[in-house]
Scaffold this motif. Structure first.
Motif, PDB file in Angstrom:
ATOM      1  N   ILE A  11       0.878  -1.170   0.000  1.00 14.77           N
ATOM      2  CA  ILE A  11       0.000   0.000   0.000  1.00 14.77           C
ATOM      3  C   ILE A  11       0.912   1.216   0.000  1.00 14.77           C
ATOM      4  O   ILE A  11       2.062   1.146   0.421  1.00 14.77           O
ATOM      5  CB  ILE A  11      -0.955   0.057   1.213  1.00 14.77           C
ATOM      6  CG1 ILE A  11      -0.175   0.086   2.520  1.00 14.77           C
ATOM      7  CG2 ILE A  11      -1.971  -1.060   1.161  1.00 14.77           C
ATOM      8  CD1 ILE A  11      -1.028   0.410   3.730  1.00 14.77           C
ATOM      9  N   ILE A  20      -4.653   6.678   0.516  1.00 17.54           N
ATOM     10  CA  ILE A  20      -4.043   5.349   0.571  1.00 17.54           C
ATOM     11  C   ILE A  20      -4.319   4.680  -0.771  1.00 17.54           C
ATOM     12  O   ILE A  20      -5.459   4.607  -1.211  1.00 17.54           O
ATOM     13  CB  ILE A  20      -4.644   4.501   1.707  1.00 17.54           C
ATOM     14  CG1 ILE A  20      -4.434   5.185   3.055  1.00 17.54           C
ATOM     15  CG2 ILE A  20      -4.028   3.094   1.710  1.00 17.54           C
ATOM     16  CD1 ILE A  20      -5.175   4.538   4.204  1.00 17.54           C
ATOM     17  N   ARG A  21      -3.251   4.212  -1.403  1.00 15.48           N
ATOM     18  CA  ARG A  21      -3.385   3.482  -2.665  1.00 15.48           C
ATOM     19  C   ARG A  21      -3.142   2.006  -2.353  1.00 15.48           C
ATOM     20  O   ARG A  21      -2.150   1.654  -1.721  1.00 15.48           O
ATOM     21  CB  ARG A  21      -2.383   3.983  -3.698  1.00 15.48           C
ATOM     22  CG  ARG A  21      -2.536   3.321  -5.040  1.00 15.48           C
ATOM     23  CD  ARG A  21      -1.641   3.916  -6.111  1.00 15.48           C
ATOM     24  NE  ARG A  21      -0.306   4.213  -5.649  1.00 15.48           N
ATOM     25  CZ  ARG A  21       0.267   5.430  -5.724  1.00 15.48           C
ATOM     26  NH1 ARG A  21      -0.386   6.445  -6.234  1.00 15.48           N
ATOM     27  NH2 ARG A  21       1.489   5.622  -5.290  1.00 15.48           N
ATOM     28  N   ILE A  22      -4.056   1.169  -2.787  1.00 14.03           N
ATOM     29  CA  ILE A  22      -3.975  -0.266  -2.524  1.00 14.03           C
ATOM     30  C   ILE A  22      -3.571  -0.963  -3.818  1.00 14.03           C
ATOM     31  O   ILE A  22      -4.229  -0.788  -4.852  1.00 14.03           O
ATOM     32  CB  ILE A  22      -5.328  -0.810  -2.030  1.00 14.03           C
ATOM     33  CG1 ILE A  22      -5.790  -0.041  -0.796  1.00 14.03           C
ATOM     34  CG2 ILE A  22      -5.233  -2.299  -1.734  1.00 14.03           C
ATOM     35  CD1 ILE A  22      -7.204  -0.351  -0.384  1.00 14.03           C
ATOM     36  N   ARG A  75      -7.866   3.833  -4.774  1.00 17.86           N
ATOM     37  CA  ARG A  75      -7.370   4.849  -3.847  1.00 17.86           C
ATOM     38  C   ARG A  75      -8.492   5.262  -2.921  1.00 17.86           C
ATOM     39  O   ARG A  75      -9.643   5.381  -3.330  1.00 17.86           O
ATOM     40  CB  ARG A  75      -6.873   6.072  -4.598  1.00 17.86           C
ATOM     41  CG  ARG A  75      -5.638   5.813  -5.400  1.00 17.86           C
ATOM     42  CD  ARG A  75      -5.131   7.080  -6.037  1.00 17.86           C
ATOM     43  NE  ARG A  75      -3.972   6.767  -6.839  1.00 17.86           N
ATOM     44  CZ  ARG A  75      -3.683   7.345  -7.978  1.00 17.86           C
ATOM     45  NH1 ARG A  75      -4.465   8.276  -8.462  1.00 17.86           N
ATOM     46  NH2 ARG A  75      -2.610   7.014  -8.641  1.00 17.86           N
TER      47      ARG A  75
END
Length: 117
Positions: A11, A20-22, A75
């Motif tokens: 992440i 937060i980018r997963i 995101r």
């Protein structure tokens, strides 16, 4: 249940945008669920992402095309959540952080240690 992978479970905490980018690998490791939830430890030094039911209060819908479109990203933007994580772990909120997690089969979640940063 979908196939499990052991790739880079990453992440990204995006400080300036409170996001937060997963990565796709995290969603894949969870079996391509329709929704995920974030969990954090009491001291906010560990975070986990796991599948959850759509009716859960904090369920986040995984984009349906994420499984088939390699360019599709997930995101989430939440200032309060990211501010708490940054503050509890002495991270600079003007910076971005890539955090590698580990799939925990017992929890059916990908766990990310934040204090090690």
């Amino acid at each position: 249940m979908g196939e499990r992978i052991s790739g880079n479970l990453i992440i990204s905490l995006i400080g300036p945008q409170c996001g937060i980018r997963i990565s796709r690998s995290v969603i894949s490791a969870l079996g391509w669920p329709k929704c995920v939830c974030f969990l954090k430890s009491e001291n906010k030094q560990t975070m986990a992402i796991g599948p959850c039911a759509p009716e859960e209060p904090l369920a986040l819908t995984v984009p349906a095309e994420m499984r088939t479109n390699k360019d599709r990203r997930m995101r989430i933007y939440c200032k309060q959540f990211t501010d708490e994580l940054f503050q509890a772990n002495d991270m600079d909120p003007t910076q971005n952080y890539a955090i590698t997690g580990e799939y925990d089969e017992r929890l059916n979640a990908v766990v990310f240690p934040l204090k090690v940063l």
